[in-house]
Design an enzyme around this catalytic site. Sequence first.
Site, PDB file in Angstrom:
ATOM      1  N   CYS A  33       0.940  -1.141   0.045  1.00  0.00           N
ATOM      2  CA  CYS A  33      -0.030   0.014  -0.044  1.00  0.00           C
ATOM      3  C   CYS A  33       0.865   1.225   0.095  1.00  0.00           C
ATOM      4  CB  CYS A  33      -1.044  -0.101   1.323  1.00  0.00           C
ATOM      5  SG  CYS A  33      -0.014   0.380   2.659  1.00  0.00           S
ATOM      6  N   ASP A  60       7.225  25.673 -34.150  1.00  0.00           N
ATOM      7  CA  ASP A  60       7.980  26.123 -35.181  1.00  0.00           C
ATOM      8  C   ASP A  60       7.459  25.691 -36.566  1.00  0.00           C
ATOM      9  OD1 ASP A  60      10.632  26.794 -36.161  1.00  0.00           O
ATOM     10  OD2 ASP A  60      10.772  24.725 -36.481  1.00  0.00           O
ATOM     11  N   ASP A 116      11.785  20.957 -33.720  1.00  0.00           N
ATOM     12  CA  ASP A 116      12.411  19.959 -34.329  1.00  0.00           C
ATOM     13  C   ASP A 116      14.007  20.186 -34.505  1.00  0.00           C
ATOM     14  OD1 ASP A 116      12.271  21.378 -36.548  1.00  0.00           O
ATOM     15  OD2 ASP A 116      12.075  19.560 -37.936  1.00  0.00           O
ATOM     16  N   ASP A 131      15.517  25.166 -31.728  1.00  0.00           N
ATOM     17  CA  ASP A 131      14.281  25.166 -30.986  1.00  0.00           C
ATOM     18  C   ASP A 131      14.585  24.806 -29.265  1.00  0.00           C
ATOM     19  OD1 ASP A 131      12.639  25.758 -33.195  1.00  0.00           O
ATOM     20  OD2 ASP A 131      12.575  23.825 -33.876  1.00  0.00           O
ATOM     21  N   CYS A 188       3.537   1.824   2.711  1.00  0.00           N
ATOM     22  CA  CYS A 188       4.712   0.978   2.581  1.00  0.00           C
ATOM     23  C   CYS A 188       5.617   1.883   1.601  1.00  0.00           C
ATOM     24  CB  CYS A 188       4.577  -0.309   1.716  1.00  0.00           C
ATOM     25  SG  CYS A 188       3.435  -1.593   2.700  1.00  0.00           S
TER      26      CYS A 188
END
Length: 727
Positions: A23, A418, A620, A624, A26
């Site tokens: 649980c 972009d 990409d 960027d 723990c």
Amino acid sequence: MNDMRVVTTHLDEHTLLIDGMTCAACVSRLERVLNKVPGVVDASVNLATEKARIHASGVPVSALIAAVQKAGFDAQLEPTTWTEAGTSSFWPVVVSAVLTIPLVLPMLGMLFGADLMLPGWVQFALATPVQFWLGFRFYRAGWYALKAGSGNMDLLVAMGTTAAYGLSVVLMLQHGAHAHLYFESSAVVITLVLLGKWLEARAKQQTVAALHALAALRVSEAIIQRDGAEVRVPLASIQIGDVLVIRPGDRVPLDGVVIEGRSHLDESLLTGESLPVPKQQGDRLTGGAINQEGVLTMRVSAIGGDTLLSRIIRSVEDAQAAKAPIQRVVDKVSAVFVPVVLLISVITLLAWAWFSGDWQQALLNAVAVQVIACPCALGLATPTAIMAGTGVAARYGILIKDAEALEAAHTVRVVAFDKTGTLTEGRPSIVKITGISITDNDVLQLAASMQQHSDHPLAKAVMQRAAEQGITPRAVGNAHALPGLGLQANLDDKTIYLGNARLMAELAIDTSSGQQFATEHETAGRTVSWLAMRDASGGRVLGMLAFGDVVKVSARTAIEKLNALGVGSVMITGDNKGAASAVAQAAGITEFHAQVLPSEKAALITRLKQTHGVVAMVGDGINDAPALAAADIGIAMASGTDVAMHTAGITLMRADPLLVADAIIISQRTYAKIRQNLFWAFVYNLIGIPLAALGLLNPILAGGAMAFSSVSVVTNALLLKRWRPGA
């Protein structure tokens, strides 16, 4: 957490597989134990994945494992290669049920007026192995929790069932073999909890189905070219630069580049792309893809953990093991949950005994309070949803690197795109051809004839269009470049030129017939090439070609999908205003920023955050990366640079802007599941505990409700697996 932290430029990261957690309590206890180990900077434990991730300096793994074992759990270092976790054993559930059913059947018989009650010593004989053999796990884990000064679900179950069992033993000794006993209550609770944990474990296995599928893409052998022969060798023996042969039906073993052959590859499990992808010389291959019809020869460019497949698996594992910000709130609640339940249980016992004088009923109600408590449901609510969400996203080409990005994406108010390579294809292509003194097809054929041996990007665009239209280049002579101007070649007794307006001016060729075409396309940011001819009678313009970066087919649909989600779109580009305006109009974007330098993109993202709220940046390229880092959520196209992908929190395995909306949608669905799970986990306790304290819930029903709560939370998270892009 330690008060003293090690200051270092490098931290070791260790991942331990933990066995024995039940649980959220723990999890909290184990994190406290690990964070107290000298040299540990940070430790995070995940209940759903049953893993502990530790950042430390100079701490041996053996010391970490010893600390875990001292806390009452088992641990081992996670293997370097991904392995599927085993399923928990079902036999304890079966044995417990076989011993418990005879205790429950007489109760059912009483409903029909039959007295089938077993003698007390028989009930004792059936319930004892269930309590102390099959239920030993609860005593063991509960004892370690007590030693650590905390509590957990096991402690509640152990205390509750022991109370019912102990009361039954006392009554049997006091009143004989036919006294009213409660052995069935303790046995049924243990059986139901064991069943619930087994169902929970099975359900959790399904949350990592995406990792199972990705791991299955790995192969153990490959065909290598050595000394003129093709030899099948183990993958571990292959080095970068080796030449491999991929036959039809084979999986690509490693990342590389095609050096010979043509074929189509199925990359669906890697990128989510359902259609086969054509591959030829110079194209990149990704390990795990399936070669369909042709034989390919490739040169290896990445091996081991550096392959894209290995990086995908590692990223999904990292995301599933990480904690979402909302989980921190749950951890704080869980830390005080068990002590509060125990306090309520004691108050229930004393209150019932005081007001009714019935200590038996008081004890049973106190037991019901302990058994109904569901700290396991609280602990599983968030991580199971994150595991299911990141898994299904990876299946469709959306690679989410951390849980924070997954949780935050649902709050995005605007997406900044972009332009080049994100909304556009990122490579020049022919936008328009016009013939002035010859036909359009003749213009294309002459341009292809002059550029058929050139590697220039514009030449490739011409050759691609010629191939698409089935046009065969003619043979020309003395073709050569004119630096800064274009190129020229001889055809029959004529000289042909292909170049810019400056070349036409130097040749003194009248360009008035093409000025309208040139002005229109140059204003839109496109490159215009003039095709002209000079012979004995003079020179004249034959035709013109306009080159542009074509907007992706899905760009407008992606923007419309974001608009439907209530998310705005902004385009940021370093290109001129004309080119930016044309792309923005084609994509359906109303706000765009042109001629933005790479160094200015991050500052612009910061301003957008101030005016719009939560901002996601999609890019990409290397330029960027600062903007991706400045945004609340960075989204990188996998077709771009590694720098962009490392900076972003989400990577799109296909360069398709539609996946941006899908990433936001899966975040919304996942966060909704987290809220639903937490709601039900709290509701179980807020309703169940008072009912048990008021004597309206017996221990058997309480045990069933507690077991069902964990299973329902995991099952609800698994509904995310039904999500599909576009849904």
